[in-house]
Design a protein around this motif. Structure first.
Motif, PDB file in Angstrom:
ATOM      1  N   ILE A   1       2.432  -4.695 -16.799  1.00 25.41           N
ATOM      2  CA  ILE A   1       1.849  -5.692 -15.896  1.00 25.41           C
ATOM      3  C   ILE A   1       2.812  -6.874 -15.722  1.00 25.41           C
ATOM      4  O   ILE A   1       2.900  -7.466 -14.646  1.00 25.41           O
ATOM      5  CB  ILE A   1       0.447  -6.160 -16.394  1.00 25.41           C
ATOM      6  CG1 ILE A   1      -0.295  -6.959 -15.321  1.00 25.41           C
ATOM      7  CG2 ILE A   1       0.546  -7.017 -17.643  1.00 25.41           C
ATOM      8  CD1 ILE A   1      -0.929  -6.116 -14.268  1.00 25.41           C
ATOM      9  N   THR A   2       3.578  -7.178 -16.760  1.00 30.53           N
ATOM     10  CA  THR A   2       4.592  -8.238 -16.649  1.00 30.53           C
ATOM     11  C   THR A   2       5.645  -7.856 -15.604  1.00 30.53           C
ATOM     12  O   THR A   2       6.010  -8.664 -14.747  1.00 30.53           O
ATOM     13  CB  THR A   2       5.268  -8.481 -18.014  1.00 30.53           C
ATOM     14  OG1 THR A   2       4.268  -8.791 -18.976  1.00 30.53           O
ATOM     15  CG2 THR A   2       6.272  -9.605 -17.938  1.00 30.53           C
ATOM     16  N   GLY A   3       6.103  -6.617 -15.676  1.00 32.74           N
ATOM     17  CA  GLY A   3       7.105  -6.156 -14.720  1.00 32.74           C
ATOM     18  C   GLY A   3       6.556  -6.121 -13.308  1.00 32.74           C
ATOM     19  O   GLY A   3       7.170  -6.629 -12.372  1.00 32.74           O
ATOM     20  N   ALA A   4       5.357  -5.549 -13.161  1.00 33.79           N
ATOM     21  CA  ALA A   4       4.771  -5.401 -11.826  1.00 33.79           C
ATOM     22  C   ALA A   4       4.578  -6.764 -11.177  1.00 33.79           C
ATOM     23  O   ALA A   4       4.852  -6.937  -9.984  1.00 33.79           O
ATOM     24  CB  ALA A   4       3.449  -4.654 -11.921  1.00 33.79           C
ATOM     25  N   SER A   5       4.102  -7.763 -11.952  1.00 36.12           N
ATOM     26  CA  SER A   5       3.820  -9.060 -11.348  1.00 36.12           C
ATOM     27  C   SER A   5       5.078  -9.903 -11.180  1.00 36.12           C
ATOM     28  O   SER A   5       5.086 -10.838 -10.383  1.00 36.12           O
ATOM     29  CB  SER A   5       2.769  -9.814 -12.152  1.00 36.12           C
ATOM     30  OG  SER A   5       3.206 -10.020 -13.470  1.00 36.12           O
ATOM     31  N   SER A   6       6.156  -9.579 -11.891  1.00 38.50           N
ATOM     32  CA  SER A   6       7.388 -10.356 -11.705  1.00 38.50           C
ATOM     33  C   SER A   6       7.936 -10.185 -10.292  1.00 38.50           C
ATOM     34  O   SER A   6       8.665 -11.042  -9.799  1.00 38.50           O
ATOM     35  CB  SER A   6       8.445  -9.938 -12.728  1.00 38.50           C
ATOM     36  OG  SER A   6       8.955  -8.663 -12.401  1.00 38.50           O
ATOM     37  N   ILE A   7       7.562  -9.084  -9.627  1.00 39.93           N
ATOM     38  CA  ILE A   7       8.040  -8.820  -8.259  1.00 39.93           C
ATOM     39  C   ILE A   7       7.526  -9.869  -7.280  1.00 39.93           C
ATOM     40  O   ILE A   7       8.079 -10.064  -6.200  1.00 39.93           O
ATOM     41  CB  ILE A   7       7.592  -7.399  -7.809  1.00 39.93           C
ATOM     42  CG1 ILE A   7       8.101  -6.351  -8.795  1.00 39.93           C
ATOM     43  CG2 ILE A   7       8.070  -7.056  -6.415  1.00 39.93           C
ATOM     44  CD1 ILE A   7       9.590  -6.375  -8.992  1.00 39.93           C
ATOM     45  N   ILE A   8       6.434 -10.564  -7.660  1.00 43.88           N
ATOM     46  CA  ILE A   8       5.939 -11.653  -6.801  1.00 43.88           C
ATOM     47  C   ILE A   8       7.018 -12.725  -6.646  1.00 43.88           C
ATOM     48  O   ILE A   8       7.126 -13.369  -5.604  1.00 43.88           O
ATOM     49  CB  ILE A   8       4.653 -12.266  -7.407  1.00 43.88           C
ATOM     50  CG1 ILE A   8       3.567 -11.192  -7.516  1.00 43.88           C
ATOM     51  CG2 ILE A   8       4.152 -13.437  -6.578  1.00 43.88           C
ATOM     52  CD1 ILE A   8       2.380 -11.625  -8.372  1.00 43.88           C
ATOM     53  N   GLY A   9       7.848 -12.891  -7.687  1.00 44.91           N
ATOM     54  CA  GLY A   9       8.863 -13.956  -7.708  1.00 44.91           C
ATOM     55  C   GLY A   9       9.723 -14.055  -6.468  1.00 44.91           C
ATOM     56  O   GLY A   9       9.792 -15.129  -5.858  1.00 44.91           O
ATOM     57  N   PRO A  10      10.401 -12.992  -6.064  1.00 45.44           N
ATOM     58  CA  PRO A  10      11.255 -13.109  -4.884  1.00 45.44           C
ATOM     59  C   PRO A  10      10.514 -12.991  -3.551  1.00 45.44           C
ATOM     60  O   PRO A  10      11.128 -13.188  -2.505  1.00 45.44           O
ATOM     61  CB  PRO A  10      12.239 -11.941  -5.042  1.00 45.44           C
ATOM     62  CG  PRO A  10      11.574 -10.982  -5.936  1.00 45.44           C
ATOM     63  CD  PRO A  10      10.637 -11.751  -6.805  1.00 45.44           C
ATOM     64  N   ILE A  11       9.195 -12.680  -3.572  1.00 39.13           N
ATOM     65  CA  ILE A  11       8.465 -12.578  -2.300  1.00 39.13           C
ATOM     66  C   ILE A  11       7.941 -13.960  -1.897  1.00 39.13           C
ATOM     67  O   ILE A  11       8.147 -14.412  -0.776  1.00 39.13           O
ATOM     68  CB  ILE A  11       7.285 -11.591  -2.411  1.00 39.13           C
ATOM     69  CG1 ILE A  11       7.718 -10.286  -3.053  1.00 39.13           C
ATOM     70  CG2 ILE A  11       6.665 -11.353  -1.033  1.00 39.13           C
ATOM     71  CD1 ILE A  11       8.701  -9.491  -2.275  1.00 39.13           C
ATOM     72  N   ILE A  12       7.236 -14.624  -2.837  1.00 38.73           N
ATOM     73  CA  ILE A  12       6.808 -15.997  -2.565  1.00 38.73           C
ATOM     74  C   ILE A  12       8.040 -16.892  -2.665  1.00 38.73           C
ATOM     75  O   ILE A  12       8.812 -16.782  -3.599  1.00 38.73           O
ATOM     76  CB  ILE A  12       5.728 -16.432  -3.585  1.00 38.73           C
ATOM     77  CG1 ILE A  12       4.417 -15.690  -3.300  1.00 38.73           C
ATOM     78  CG2 ILE A  12       5.512 -17.941  -3.535  1.00 38.73           C
ATOM     79  CD1 ILE A  12       3.271 -16.066  -4.212  1.00 38.73           C
ATOM     80  N   PRO A  13       8.269 -17.766  -1.679  1.00 31.86           N
ATOM     81  CA  PRO A  13       9.481 -18.589  -1.704  1.00 31.86           C
ATOM     82  C   PRO A  13       9.471 -19.600  -2.855  1.00 31.86           C
ATOM     83  O   PRO A  13       8.382 -19.975  -3.279  1.00 31.86           O
ATOM     84  CB  PRO A  13       9.430 -19.305  -0.359  1.00 31.86           C
ATOM     85  CG  PRO A  13       8.002 -19.270   0.058  1.00 31.86           C
ATOM     86  CD  PRO A  13       7.427 -18.015  -0.508  1.00 31.86           C
TER      87      PRO A  13
END
Ligand code: NA
Ligand code: NA
Lengths: 429, 167, 305
Positions: free
Chosen positions: A140-152
């Protein structure tokens, strides 16, 4: 014959463990020589220089620097505490906390890898202590880290904007809704797993949930940063580079106020920023060498002609672009993939009338998802190292989230309005 | 030394962009040289950073180069690793000083020595020179690896070090 | 042999004036041993880079912005001065009847580049803005205009507007959120980019001709025989002629296109352009060295007589 020779050279280079950048560079040099175009190598120093001398790249080292200072400055722990006080009471609460923290974190950092590193160090041990399996906590840590580069802010969006001459502010605005959508989807999945696998949380486990008022006050300085960054760029007070420089200044002030930053930490942070920028620059140098020989041999025109001959419609073409970038993202460094393929595929897409901002979000989401994909996902690698978990076991645990994110990618591809509504409303594109 | 230069360049970069924001709101028209200065500081920071990244084996690779206990294998992979760096960088270094047909009058540095920056009032050679400097430092690191400089770092860091993907 | 022509725009002679040059040039080489090969859309690099590779003799012909050559040949700056030329015909006459081209070439040739002539990419530069119709110089007061470089910033301020330097990729964003209210460009800039959606006012002012340069690799040119040089010279002339034909055709259509795009065209009131000339003339001296400026003024005198 030459092709075979080059193929062997690239294979041997990569297998030997040499860095991708130097292998691409060496292969390009040999292509110049074998193709009797050695004279054109005289253009290379300037080629390399021009590739780096780009105004829009300025935001990149600054956001890297700001993000690293914030990591060292105790911002991650403040954000985790605040998320805990909001969502810690729910069943599967720490899973939700993990996702929400990544949303907050995304607003200050442009990087999935630094999100994964920060939360892998802090939140994963905490989740294990409360009875989550290591596999699930890391996944879940990995999956949610992808939010990082999507939200500015987002280093991939800055990179894409600079390469393709697209407004970074518009790209930033377009990332907000898809990023929140990704967070919502992950929370639904987390709630499902919490119910199915009976994750901890819920009533009776409130002992060490921090009081909301106190944790809010502690997180407040960190949460003003996204306001500065987003507000500043979206409402035209600052360019992305200026917002990034302000973020550096703010991170310094906040880190000093939290008493977590000292001279040595700041020095370390600057060194790390330079190293990261350097790794990026050498890739750009190699790509500039490769793309020069490709341009001389008119390779982009040939590929564009091939694609045109396929007679694809815009949506089919976007799906083709998705397949190309998904495959590239599985094997390559993120920015190398964008630098190599965007200049080939994007102009054709624009000629078809596809919106450059929508295309940027699709490519950015795609390539970020690639950080979770085998064989070499950047986020997976760092989590395997920081959390000391077997790499292939981690891939198995992450796979359902990876597939869900690919499904969301397809939705974003087919419904441009999800990305474009906000920039349109703000008058940015 | 490399670290020191990189820190200075990064500080100039941050300072120049911050000055631009402040000046935009304090003065009617911001100074025109801040953007160019920031860009050149970034080039210095990044090219020197590239040498640091190389030294630390931080550049992303597809496969790990360690884990081979076989001495022959280690020499072979080490040779290939050095070879790709030398093949890539040596021609670029050469053409910093010479133009096509090895004509010294058309070399990269000499061309820059005759070109002025847009706003800063000095020749762009002071930025361009970072390119050959980067190459020379990396080539020195290649030599140093063979001289045995590399023993600890090679084992402690995975070459596919994911930190390098700042995404 | 191949003659590589590198450019930043697309290879479409209908919408792109430089592509018209390319096709005029290529057609004129029919029947010779030369064959023109075009590299559009910056495929051989950005402006500075293409200029540099031309200087090395690796690209034979570079279609470039004039300002790339300014660093080596400061005399070129005069082409960009505001309100120096009445229109493109006057500029063409100055170049044809003076030795300015030769003088511009002196420092360029030492560095391996020959300036063969100028292309136009559209009609002269005018005033685009999102706020109100501009028919008098006084209307510029309170408008914040995007500046391309410090020189443009200076003359925007001389006109009574305020200016701010913004990179081209951020221009659309900056104007829509109000960092800037407009820019000075030929009308095709806003038509091509769709900026007409918010830059709804345009004032033709012929601030300067929308000129770009044709650079030839001199190291390559000097290796040619006298016959071959003549063939290339003839093709260059044919290319420039094709560019002028394109411009004539375009100037009859462009205002209609702007109106179609929803832009209000406002003409300057009588005497207002003269006021602008007077207001910006002092910036000529700060933008350019006085003796270099004098060369242009002298050349203009001979043309006007
Ligand atoms: Na972000
Ligand atoms: Na997370």
């Amino acid at each position: 014959m030459q092709a075979v020779f080059l193929f062997i050279l690239i294979g041997a280079g990569l297998l030997s463990g040499a860095a991708i950048a130097y292998v691409i560079g060496a292969a390009s040099i040999l292509t110049f020589i074998l193709g009797d175009q050695a004279n054109f190598m005289a253009a290379l120093p300037q080629r390399l220089f021009s590739q780096l001398d780009v105004f829009a790249f300025l935001a990149m080292p600054l956001f890297i620097f700001a993000g690293d200072l914030m990591n060292r400055g105790g911002i991650a722990s403040a954000l985790i505490d605040f998320s805990m006080s909001l969502l810690g009471r729910l069943r599967g609460g720490l899973g939700h906390v993990n996702i929400l923290t990544s949303v907050f974190f995304a607003g200050v950092s442009g990087s999935a890898v630094s999100d994964a590193a920060a939360l892998g160090n802090s939140l994963v041990p905490e989740m294990q202590r409360r009875g989550y399996s290591l596999d699930y906590a890391v996944a879940i840590t990995g999956a949610s880290s992808i939010i990082g580069p999507i939200i500015p802010p987002s280093s991939i969006l800055i990179f894409y904007g600079a390469l393709m001459n697209t407004s970074v502010a518009a790209l930033f605005a377009a990332g907000v809704v898809p990023g929140l959508l990704l967070a919502a989807m992950l929370m639904v999945m987390n709630a499902f797993y919490a119910w199915r696998d009976d994750h901890p949380g819920g009533a009776g486990s409130q002992a060490d949930i921090p009081p909301i008022g106190k944790s809010f006050m502690r997180a407040l300085p960190a949460m003003t940063l996204p306001v500065i960054i987003l507000g500043g760029t979206l409402f035209g007070v600052m360019t992305p580079a200026e917002a990034a420089a302000v973020a550096v200044a703010a991170a310094l002030v906040i880190g000093l106020a939290y008493r977590e930053l000292d001279r040595e930490a700041i020095r370390q942070s600057a060194i790390r920023t330079a190293v990261m920028l350097g790794a990026l620059f050498i890739i750009l140098c190699a790509i500039s060498t490769f793309s020069y020989i490709a341009a001389l041999d008119r390779l982009p025109q040939a590929i564009a002609a091939q694609i045109t001959a396929l007679g694809l419609g815009p949506l089919q073409y976007l799906m083709l672009v998705n397949v190309v970038f998904l495959i590239a993202g599985m094997a390559m460094d993120v920015k190398a993939a964008v630098a190599l393929f965007a200049p080939i595929f994007v102009p054709v897409a624009l000629a078809m009338g596809i919106d450059p901002v929508h295309l940027g979000i699709v490519i950015c989401f795609n390539i970020s998802t690639g950080l979770l994909s085998p064989p070499i996902g950047g986020v997976l690698l760092i989590l395997a190292t920081t959390c000391n978990i077997n790499y292939w076991r981690l891939i198995r645990a992450t796979l359902p989230f990876f597939f869900a994110e690919v499904a969301l990618l397809i939705v974003l591809t087919f419904f441009p309005a999800i990305s474009l509504a906000l920039p349109h409303a703000l008058g940015l594109s | 030394m490399a670290g020191f230069i990189a820190i200075i360049a990064l500080a100039v970069l941050v300072g120049a962009v911050l000055l631009q924001v402040v000046a935009r709101y304090l003065f009617a028209s911001p100074p025109s040289w801040t953007e160019e200065l920031a860009r050149y500081a970034m080039i210095w920071a990044g090219l020197i950073g590239a040498t640091m990244s190389f030294k630390r084996r931080f550049d992303p690779a597809l496969f790990a180069s360690d884990g081979s206990s076989n001495k022959m294998m280690a020499v072979l992979t080490g040779t290939i690793q050095s070879a790709v760096v030398i093949i890539y960088l040596t021609p670029i270094l050469w053409f910093c000083f010479f133009g096509p047909g090895n004509n010294p009058a058309r070399g990269f540095l000499l061309r820059h020595s005759r070109t002025m920056t847009d706003t800063l009032g000095f020749s762009t050679i002071w930025v361009a020179i970072a390119v050959p400097i980067m190459i020379v430092i990396i080539l020195i690191h290649v030599l140093a690896r063979w001289a045995g400089d590399d023993n600890e770092t090679a084992r402690s860091v995975t070459p596919a070090s994911p930190d390098s993907a700042d995404t | 042999t191949e003659v590589k022509i590198a450019m930043n725009g697309t290879d479409d002679p209908v919408t792109n004036a430089e592509a018209a040059f390319v096709h005029g040039f290529a057609d004129a080489l029919e029947g010779t041993d030369f064959k023109a090969v075009v590299f559009p859309s910056d495929t051989l690099g950005s402006e500075k880079e293409r200029f540099d590779t031309t200087a090395q003799g690796l690209i034979e012909i570079d279609l470039a912005t004039v300002s790339t050559g300014v660093g080596m040949s400061p005399l070129l700056k005069g082409v960009l001065l505001p309100f120096l030329f009445k229109d493109s015909d006057e500029f063409d006459a100055v170049i044809a009847k003076s030795d300015l081209l030769e003088q511009m070439n002196k420092p360029l040739l030492e560095n391996g580049v020959r300036l063969a002539g100028f292309n136009y990419i559209g009609v002269g530069i005018g005033i685009h803005n999102s706020q109100h119709a501009v028919t008098k110089m006084a209307d510029l007061k309170g408008l914040r205009l995007r500046a391309l470089n410090p020189e443009q910033l200076e003359y925007e301020e001389a006109l009574g507007a305020s200016g701010t330097i913004i990179a081209w990729s951020e221009v659309a964003n900056a104007i829509q959120v109000g960092i800037a209210d407009g820019y000075l460009n030929p009308p095709n800039s806003s038509l091509r980019t769709g900026h007409t959606a918010f830059l709804v006012h345009f004032t033709p002012a012929n601030i300067s001709p929308s000129t770009r340069a044709v650079f030839v690799a001199n190291d390559w040119y000097e290796t040619l025989s006298a016959d071959e040089k003549a063939q290339i010279d003839k093709a260059l002339d044919a290319g420039i002629a094709a560019n002028r034909a394109w411009l004539t055709d375009w100037s009859t259509k462009v205002m209609a296109r702007m109106k179609e795009a929803g832009v209000t065209i406002s003409q300057l009131e009588p005497g207002e352009r003269e006021k602008m000339v007077e207001a910006t003339a002092p910036t000529w001296k700060t933008i350019m060295a006085p003796d270099a400026l004098q060369k242009y003024l002298d050349a203009l005198k001979t043309v006007k007589n």
